[in-house]
Motif scaffolding. Structure first.
Motif, PDB file in Angstrom:
ATOM      1  N   SER B  37      39.843  33.592  76.331  1.00 35.69           N
ATOM      2  CA  SER B  37      39.799  34.547  75.223  1.00 35.69           C
ATOM      3  C   SER B  37      39.297  35.922  75.666  1.00 35.69           C
ATOM      4  O   SER B  37      39.388  36.886  74.905  1.00 35.69           O
ATOM      5  CB  SER B  37      38.940  33.994  74.078  1.00 35.69           C
ATOM      6  OG  SER B  37      37.630  33.709  74.534  1.00 35.69           O
ATOM      7  N   ILE B  57      31.559  26.649  65.678  1.00 31.11           N
ATOM      8  CA  ILE B  57      32.816  27.133  65.077  1.00 31.11           C
ATOM      9  C   ILE B  57      32.826  28.661  65.104  1.00 31.11           C
ATOM     10  O   ILE B  57      33.801  29.295  65.517  1.00 31.11           O
ATOM     11  CB  ILE B  57      32.929  26.645  63.596  1.00 31.11           C
ATOM     12  CG1 ILE B  57      33.047  25.117  63.513  1.00 31.11           C
ATOM     13  CG2 ILE B  57      34.073  27.356  62.862  1.00 31.11           C
ATOM     14  CD1 ILE B  57      34.427  24.575  63.747  1.00 31.11           C
ATOM     15  N   GLU B  58      31.709  29.221  64.679  1.00 29.68           N
ATOM     16  CA  GLU B  58      31.595  30.683  64.600  1.00 29.68           C
ATOM     17  C   GLU B  58      31.766  31.335  65.962  1.00 29.68           C
ATOM     18  O   GLU B  58      32.399  32.378  66.105  1.00 29.68           O
ATOM     19  CB  GLU B  58      30.222  31.077  64.019  1.00 29.68           C
ATOM     20  CG  GLU B  58      30.181  31.020  62.503  1.00 29.68           C
ATOM     21  CD  GLU B  58      31.337  31.786  61.861  1.00 29.68           C
ATOM     22  OE1 GLU B  58      31.481  32.993  62.155  1.00 29.68           O
ATOM     23  OE2 GLU B  58      32.123  31.158  61.113  1.00 29.68           O
ATOM     24  N   ARG B  61      35.368  31.330  66.846  1.00 31.19           N
ATOM     25  CA  ARG B  61      36.096  32.232  65.934  1.00 31.19           C
ATOM     26  C   ARG B  61      35.832  33.692  66.301  1.00 31.19           C
ATOM     27  O   ARG B  61      36.749  34.514  66.296  1.00 31.19           O
ATOM     28  CB  ARG B  61      35.677  31.931  64.487  1.00 31.19           C
ATOM     29  CG  ARG B  61      36.575  32.564  63.453  1.00 31.19           C
ATOM     30  CD  ARG B  61      36.307  32.014  62.070  1.00 31.19           C
ATOM     31  NE  ARG B  61      36.947  30.719  61.840  1.00 31.19           N
ATOM     32  CZ  ARG B  61      36.428  29.729  61.109  1.00 31.19           C
ATOM     33  NH1 ARG B  61      35.221  29.869  60.557  1.00 31.19           N
ATOM     34  NH2 ARG B  61      37.088  28.608  60.939  1.00 31.19           N
ATOM     35  N   ASN B  62      34.575  33.981  66.637  1.00 31.69           N
ATOM     36  CA  ASN B  62      34.232  35.360  67.014  1.00 31.69           C
ATOM     37  C   ASN B  62      34.887  35.809  68.321  1.00 31.69           C
ATOM     38  O   ASN B  62      34.971  37.004  68.585  1.00 31.69           O
ATOM     39  CB  ASN B  62      32.710  35.520  67.141  1.00 31.69           C
ATOM     40  CG  ASN B  62      32.042  35.476  65.783  1.00 31.69           C
ATOM     41  OD1 ASN B  62      32.698  35.697  64.742  1.00 31.69           O
ATOM     42  ND2 ASN B  62      30.752  35.167  65.761  1.00 31.69           N
ATOM     43  N   ASN B  66      41.970  30.955  67.757  1.00 36.39           N
ATOM     44  CA  ASN B  66      42.609  30.419  66.545  1.00 36.39           C
ATOM     45  C   ASN B  66      42.261  28.936  66.424  1.00 36.39           C
ATOM     46  O   ASN B  66      42.575  28.144  67.316  1.00 36.39           O
ATOM     47  CB  ASN B  66      44.120  30.628  66.668  1.00 36.39           C
ATOM     48  CG  ASN B  66      44.858  30.276  65.387  1.00 36.39           C
ATOM     49  OD1 ASN B  66      44.329  29.600  64.508  1.00 36.39           O
ATOM     50  ND2 ASN B  66      46.091  30.743  65.299  1.00 36.39           N
ATOM     51  N   LEU B  67      41.615  28.558  65.323  1.00 33.65           N
ATOM     52  CA  LEU B  67      41.133  27.183  65.169  1.00 33.65           C
ATOM     53  C   LEU B  67      41.974  26.380  64.168  1.00 33.65           C
ATOM     54  O   LEU B  67      41.546  25.307  63.731  1.00 33.65           O
ATOM     55  CB  LEU B  67      39.661  27.198  64.734  1.00 33.65           C
ATOM     56  CG  LEU B  67      38.705  27.871  65.748  1.00 33.65           C
ATOM     57  CD1 LEU B  67      37.275  27.872  65.226  1.00 33.65           C
ATOM     58  CD2 LEU B  67      38.767  27.183  67.113  1.00 33.65           C
ATOM     59  N   GLU B  68      43.161  26.886  63.842  1.00 36.18           N
ATOM     60  CA  GLU B  68      44.027  26.160  62.903  1.00 36.18           C
ATOM     61  C   GLU B  68      44.302  24.735  63.406  1.00 36.18           C
ATOM     62  O   GLU B  68      44.420  23.807  62.613  1.00 36.18           O
ATOM     63  CB  GLU B  68      45.350  26.913  62.726  1.00 36.18           C
ATOM     64  CG  GLU B  68      46.163  26.403  61.542  1.00 36.18           C
ATOM     65  CD  GLU B  68      47.558  27.041  61.476  1.00 36.18           C
ATOM     66  OE1 GLU B  68      47.704  28.196  61.925  1.00 36.18           O
ATOM     67  OE2 GLU B  68      48.483  26.360  60.989  1.00 36.18           O
TER      68      GLU B  68
END
Lengths: 299, 299
Positions: B37, B57-58, B61-62, B66-68
């Motif tokens: 990333s 998770i954060e 995400r930060n 993409n965590l879909e």
């Protein structure tokens, strides 16, 4: 230009996963001389017994190796019996007979004193110091090889050697053992603190690194496809490295960087056959071709 | 451009000669995502339990990950307890609790299908094949990692994976085990004969090599001075390699050559701290600076 090579001249009985040989030519000074004589004049210092074969004398002489410093004594030539199993980086010793080598007292002939470089093969640090005392301030550059045995048994004398040479060759295990430092680059820095200008760390099939206070050179190994006998690979590496440096006559880090490549390529040939057999036929053109391939791989 | 990363998302309890950590963030997909990333968009596919921390998770995400494709299930997150002793290249497993990972059924979201590259972390070859079936002919390039366990227990499925990917990552021990060939370059050629376009051989602290039918790239490791925890080094290496390749958008051998350097440098940072801690703060400028130093060392 010329290099003085001091070390063992020996007969080896060898067993590897790829075959066996009885009483073939070996020893650190022999392997170094066979390799370096491709590039420059070698002045050999060593001792052999009455059993030393005339054909082996001829072999070295035909390479232009100066044998004025090779003493022949009553008794037998240094004999080593060793084996390599799965791990080709590790020799298992079955027998060591020092024979005439037990009283080896290296004397550098006066005619050798205009040499540029001294290479001290892996022999007792006391002997290495005796040689250093004779040539210090006469040669321009002193390089020495060593091994675990001397780190364990004569650490103080070895440290005196390291302090007084320009370059020390060690493998990564020896660098760790010598310094108590697990991380190789830290071990290299600690060895530099002991006094030499350069530390060359040999990593067998994983390549080699060279460290000075201000510079670092890293090199992977040549991806050899044929390994028959690793004996002499370290001495041949040193021979290619110092042979190249002597031929180009300067001691800049960039010359050393190229020397590392030549040493790596030369030792990749050495391990392709038993004893000095690959070196008997190896040509500079073959070395150049493999060097070009290696440069392409690492560019 | 984007990379789909499929693998484990885990909690690790780690012990190394330099300290211990309990239930810290780990897993192949995590380490890969944290590293890649920095260079490109990462589309993650994995499974976690109800114990998975919101802060983790954060963190992902930060980083723009993409965590879909990250499924949260009833149960606990995959847990690994491991230790490194003297030999930092070798992990000793004390406990493995698959938990929700036991029923991991990777489904690639439709929105991921415009990705350039698929990275398959070291998971069961059956799962890797399931993913390949979903994305083949959609992504441009598939790379997979594996380990001894699958070579020993599911060799046929693994060979099917190797046949269908563009690039396989193995270490030198795995290359030997997979082919029965002791000499690494011969092992690499045998693996190429199994079908992939490229074989990347990771050698831990000794560097990495890349082989195709026509080209070879050899690279020494970066001479790290700080090693705290080797966990995730291989995934981070793959992340730097593929992240760079994806950023530059072409699959030429010369791009791969540069990618190898980026992977080597990125993993040299990863091992400087536990878990993903070094990656949390690492900047592209730091990577560039070390890359320039590395280029100087190997020039």
């Amino acid at each position: 230009m010329a290099i003085i090579a001091v070390g063992s001249v020996a007969y080896d009985s060898l067993k590897t996963p790829f075959g066996e040989r009885e009483r073939v030519l070996g020893g650190s000074a022999t392997h170094f001389s066979m390799g370096a004589s491709l590039f420059t004049k070698v002045n050999l210092v060593g001792v052999v017994g009455k059993d030393f074969r005339e054909e082996d004398i001829e072999l070295l002489r035909n390479r232009g190796v100066n044998l004025e410093g090779l003493v022949q004594k009553e008794g037998k030539t240094f004999f080593w019996k060793g084996e390599y199993r799965e791990n080709l980086n590790e020799a298992i010793t079955h027998d060591t007979q020092l024979n005439v080598f037990a009283e080896f007292d290296p004397v550098i002939p006066e005619s050798y004193m205009d040499s540029n470089i001294l290479f001290l093969g892996n022999i007792h640090p006391e002997l290495q110091l005796k040689v250093i005392n004779q040539v210090e301030n006469k040669v321009k550059f002193i390089a020495a090889d060593t091994m675990n045995l001397w780190i364990n048994t004569t650490p103080e004398q070895l440290k005196e050697v390291i302090k007084r040479v320009n370059l020390i060759f060690v493998n990564d295990g020896e660098a760790r053992l010598l310094t108590g430092e697990k991380i190789v680059v830290k071990a290299a820095k600690k060895i530099l603190d002991m006094g030499p200008d350069f530390v060359c760390i040999k990593r067998g099939e994983y390549g080699a690194s060279l460290f000075s206070k201000n510079d670092t050179a890293l090199l992977p190994a040549f991806p050899v496809e044929k390994v028959i006998d690793p004996t002499g690979a370290g001495d041949t590496f040193a021979a290619g490295f110092l042979g190249y440096v002597d031929k180009y006559g300067n001691f800049s880090f960039d010359t050393f960087r190229e020397g590392l490549k030549v040493g790596t390529v030369l030792s990749s040939f050495q391990i392709e056959d038993f004893s000095v057999d690959r070196m008997r036929t190896l040509t500079l053109t073959e070395v150049e071709n493999r060097l070009n391939l290696f440069r392409k791989f690492i560019r």
